[in-house]
Design a protein around this motif. Structure first.
Motif, short mmCIF file in Angstrom:
data_model
loop_
_atom_site.label_atom_id
_atom_site.label_comp_id
_atom_site.label_asym_id
_atom_site.label_seq_id
_atom_site.Cartn_x
_atom_site.Cartn_y
_atom_site.Cartn_z
N VAL A 43 2.25 -4.61 3.34
CA VAL A 43 3.42 -3.77 3.39
C VAL A 43 3.11 -2.34 3.31
O VAL A 43 2.72 -2.04 2.17
N PRO A 44 3.13 -1.53 4.39
CA PRO A 44 2.80 -0.10 4.11
C PRO A 44 4.05 0.82 3.78
O PRO A 44 5.20 0.51 4.17
N VAL A 45 3.82 1.61 2.81
CA VAL A 45 4.87 2.24 2.10
C VAL A 45 4.59 3.93 2.52
O VAL A 45 3.49 4.41 2.03
N VAL A 46 5.70 4.56 2.76
CA VAL A 46 5.47 6.12 3.08
C VAL A 46 6.85 6.64 2.65
O VAL A 46 7.82 5.71 2.69
N ARG A 47 6.81 7.66 2.79
CA ARG A 47 8.01 8.58 2.23
C ARG A 47 9.14 8.42 3.63
O ARG A 47 10.31 8.19 3.33
N ASP A 48 8.59 8.64 4.54
CA ASP A 48 9.48 8.71 6.00
C ASP A 48 8.74 7.82 7.16
O ASP A 48 7.98 8.37 7.80
N PRO A 49 9.07 6.66 7.24
CA PRO A 49 8.40 5.91 8.07
C PRO A 49 8.83 6.44 9.61
O PRO A 49 7.92 6.04 10.58
N VAL B 49 0.77 -1.32 0.07
CA VAL B 49 -0.03 0.12 -0.08
C VAL B 49 0.70 1.28 -0.13
O VAL B 49 1.50 1.40 1.09
N PHE B 50 1.02 2.11 -1.00
CA PHE B 50 1.64 3.10 -1.34
C PHE B 50 0.86 4.33 -0.70
O PHE B 50 -0.67 4.17 -0.79
N GLY B 51 1.28 5.25 0.11
CA GLY B 51 0.35 6.34 0.83
C GLY B 51 -0.06 5.78 1.95
O GLY B 51 -1.23 6.17 2.25
N ALA B 52 0.46 4.85 2.79
CA ALA B 52 -0.37 4.01 3.91
C ALA B 52 -0.33 5.07 4.92
O ALA B 52 -1.10 4.83 5.70
N GLY B 53 0.27 6.24 5.07
CA GLY B 53 0.10 7.20 6.13
C GLY B 53 -1.26 8.11 5.95
O GLY B 53 -1.33 8.93 7.07
N GLY B 54 -1.88 8.08 4.82
CA GLY B 54 -3.04 8.93 4.47
C GLY B 54 -3.99 8.33 5.03
O GLY B 54 -4.17 7.22 5.49
#
Length: 203
Positions: free
Chosen positions: A29-35, A6-11
């Motif tokens: 797998v959560p994907v974010v720019r800055d974990p 999931v790209f943009g998992a922080g939104g």
């Protein structure tokens, strides 16, 4: 076991999608720019959905990838020139060229047929989204774009039910939880291929 990225998992949408997938026992797998900015997302990895090499490496071996990234934070960003007009094109290229079997993207309501134009200050964002949709259509990948109504909101209650339409704008509202239901349903049991669909809550 189905595994997804999931790209943009922080939104807002991304978090709901991660939660729904995990509730069904999927590997996520959560994907974010800055974990480091998202300590509440265990297992989050850094990644840029517009970077083909990074995307290919992250999605390797997984069954599906979700693009829930929104690079737009408001009209002030557009005024500062902070929006890359090719963002969604680059994301589409990276995802469809990655080899992942299934791509699910979150659409923009104003792109649906009959939705009417966006206000002037948001049109650059709408145009960028439309360009990304065209690039998905030009690819040979298996993709679907689920497009919520303008009234997508955290304040909308989850009904646990949703209705998928066609490419025309639908009247109604939608919660992020119900959007997530549809996203994971379209990964586990795909019904739509190489198309976009409006989605609203039922109940």
């Amino acid at each position: 076991m189905t595994s997804i990225v999931v790209f943009g998992a922080g939104g807002r949408a991304g978090r709901a999608i991660v939660a729904e997938a995990q509730s069904r026992g999927l590997t996520v797998v959560p994907v974010v720019r800055d974990p480091a900015r998202h300590p509440d997302l265990p297992g989050a990895v850094p990644g840029d959905v517009t970077d083909p090499a990074a995307v290919a490496a992250i999605v390797s071996g997984h069954h599906a990838a979700v693009n829930a990234v929104s690079p737009f934070s408001g009209p002030d960003q557009l005024a500062r020139g902070g929006l890359d007009p090719d963002h969604f094109v680059k994301a589409a290229d990276a995802l469809t060229g990655s080899g992942v079997p299934r791509v699910v993207a979150i659409g923009l309501f104003s792109n649906l047929d009959g939705a009417g134009p966006l206000p002037e200050q948001f049109r650059a964002f709408g145009d960028a989204h439309t360009a990304g949709l065209h690039r998905l259509r030009a690819s040979g990948a298996d993709w679907v774009m689920l497009t919520p109504p303008a009234s997508l909101s955290l304040d909308n209650p989850s009904t646990g039910r949703y209705r998928l339409g066609g490419e025309a704008a639908e009247e109604g509202s939608l919660s992020y939880a119900d959007l997530a239901l549809a996203v994971i349903d379209e990964i586990e049991k795909p019904t739509l291929h190489r198309t976009r669909a409006a989605i609203v809550s039922e109940g």
